[in-house]
Enzyme design. Structure first.
Site, mmCIF file in Angstrom:
data_model
loop_
_atom_site.group_PDB
_atom_site.id
_atom_site.type_symbol
_atom_site.label_atom_id
_atom_site.label_comp_id
_atom_site.label_asym_id
_atom_site.label_seq_id
_atom_site.Cartn_x
_atom_site.Cartn_y
_atom_site.Cartn_z
ATOM 1 C CE1 TYR A 44 19.861 70.316 62.915
ATOM 2 C CE2 TYR A 44 21.135 71.971 64.151
ATOM 3 C CZ TYR A 44 20.873 70.971 62.963
ATOM 4 O OH TYR A 44 21.682 71.129 62.064
ATOM 5 C CB CYS A 76 19.744 77.585 65.767
ATOM 6 S SG CYS A 76 19.253 75.908 66.246
ATOM 7 C CB CYS A 186 12.680 78.738 69.583
ATOM 8 S SG CYS A 186 12.806 77.878 68.056
HETATM 9 N N1 DGL Z 1 15.197 77.954 65.596
HETATM 10 C C1 DGL Z 1 15.953 76.897 66.486
HETATM 11 C C2 DGL Z 1 16.028 77.425 68.029
HETATM 12 O O1 DGL Z 1 16.294 78.718 68.019
HETATM 13 C C3 DGL Z 1 15.634 75.346 66.279
HETATM 14 C C4 DGL Z 1 14.258 74.802 66.145
HETATM 15 C C5 DGL Z 1 14.556 73.449 66.216
HETATM 16 O O2 DGL Z 1 15.075 72.822 65.040
HETATM 17 O O3 DGL Z 1 14.097 72.679 67.040
HETATM 18 O O4 DGL Z 1 16.306 76.621 68.755
#
Ligand code: DGL
Length: 282
Positions: A44, A76, A186
């Protein structure tokens, strides 16, 4: 207490939200989870905001049709920094978001030099500027956005670690700035925390949002009158819009969540054709 099967729908772009699942189970071992990952669209952090909002809202709504829940957790940071208002407008359940733990980091840092390790999207969001202004205005915040590290963590579920040499170029700005505290902004990054600690052994504090989210989930469950400390069997669904992540079985076994089996339908999703449903009963 009216509901004996509290259930959380936990969403991420990939396996990162599993670090939130771990934190929830540490606090509430019998909490039932439906884990939904949009891994067909991963990562994402490289995607336009509008697409992230659209996909997250659509997928969560469709998953809830088949897997009703007591609340939704957006595990996320990248999605949470943009999607929460739209999602709250679209569904009537409580929605918990995860944002980088700048506030706790500021209270822990001694030298007032803090590293923020997140996705390229998260480090640039105005939301982060506001958090820093509000809670860490007297700190130097060194921002590193790395999709490479997200990909490395996504691929390392089985072993729970990544090669330390591969981390050095990513964390170099933190070393240069002599940060004493790093925010894991993240949800993928707590999954490889031990490797990060090895790469930067002098760092005093590694801060993530898992425990805070688990506390919030417990609070909301109690507000809703659901029991949160049940012992015994629980069923957990794991839903993926893409392929089953490598190492998922090993992770489920590490969590002590028993056997799982794979079926091939996520009936609610029209967003992507490939769907997987893994049911773990244990
Ligand atoms: N685990 C995700 C976050 O906390 C997203 C990582 C990604 O898909 O770039 O931002």
């Amino acid at each position: 207490m009216t509901n004996l099967s509290p259930r959380v729908l936990l969403f991420d772009s990939g396996v990162g939200g599993l670090s939130i699942a771990e934190a929830i189970w540490r606090q509430m071992p019998a909490m039932q989870l439906s884990y939904l990952a949009d891994n067909a669209f991963f990562p994402y952090g490289d995607q336009p905001e509008k697409r992230v909002i659209e996909r997250c809202v659509t997928l969560v709504q469709k998953a809830l049709e088949d897997f009703p829940a007591d609340m939704v957790v957006i595990g996320c940071n990248t999605a949470s920094t943009v999607v929460l208002p739209s999602l709250r407008a679209a569904i009537s359940l409580p929605v918990v978001g995860v944002v980088p733990a700048i506030k706790p980091a500021a209270s822990l840092s001694r030298n007032r030099s803090i590293g923020l390790l997140a996705t390229p999207a998260t480090v640039d969001r105005p939301y982060i500027d506001r958090l820093i202004e509000e809670y860490a205005s007297d700190c130097q915040i060194v921002r590193v956005g790395s999709s490479d590290l997200v990909r490395m963590a996504e691929a390392s579920l089985e072993q729970g670690s990544v090669p330390v040499e591969g981390l050095r170029p990513i964390i170099e700005p933190f070393v240069q700035a002599k940060v004493d505290t790093v925010v894991l902004g993240c949800t993928h990054f707590p999954l490889v925390r031990s490797s990060l600690q090895q790469a930067m052994p002098e760092t005093l504090n590694w801060v993530d949002s898992g425990e805070a989210i688990a506390r919030r989930v417990q609070y909301l469950a109690e507000q809703q009158g659901v029991a949160v400390s049940l012992e015994g069997r629980a069923a957990h669904e794991l839903l993926f819009t893409g392929n089953e992540p490598v190492g998922l079985d090993a992770w489920i076994a590490r969590m002590g969540k028993g056997r799982c089996h794979l079926t091939t339908d996520f009936p609610g999703s029209q967003v992507t054709p490939r769907r997987g449903l893994i049911r773990s009963d244990g």
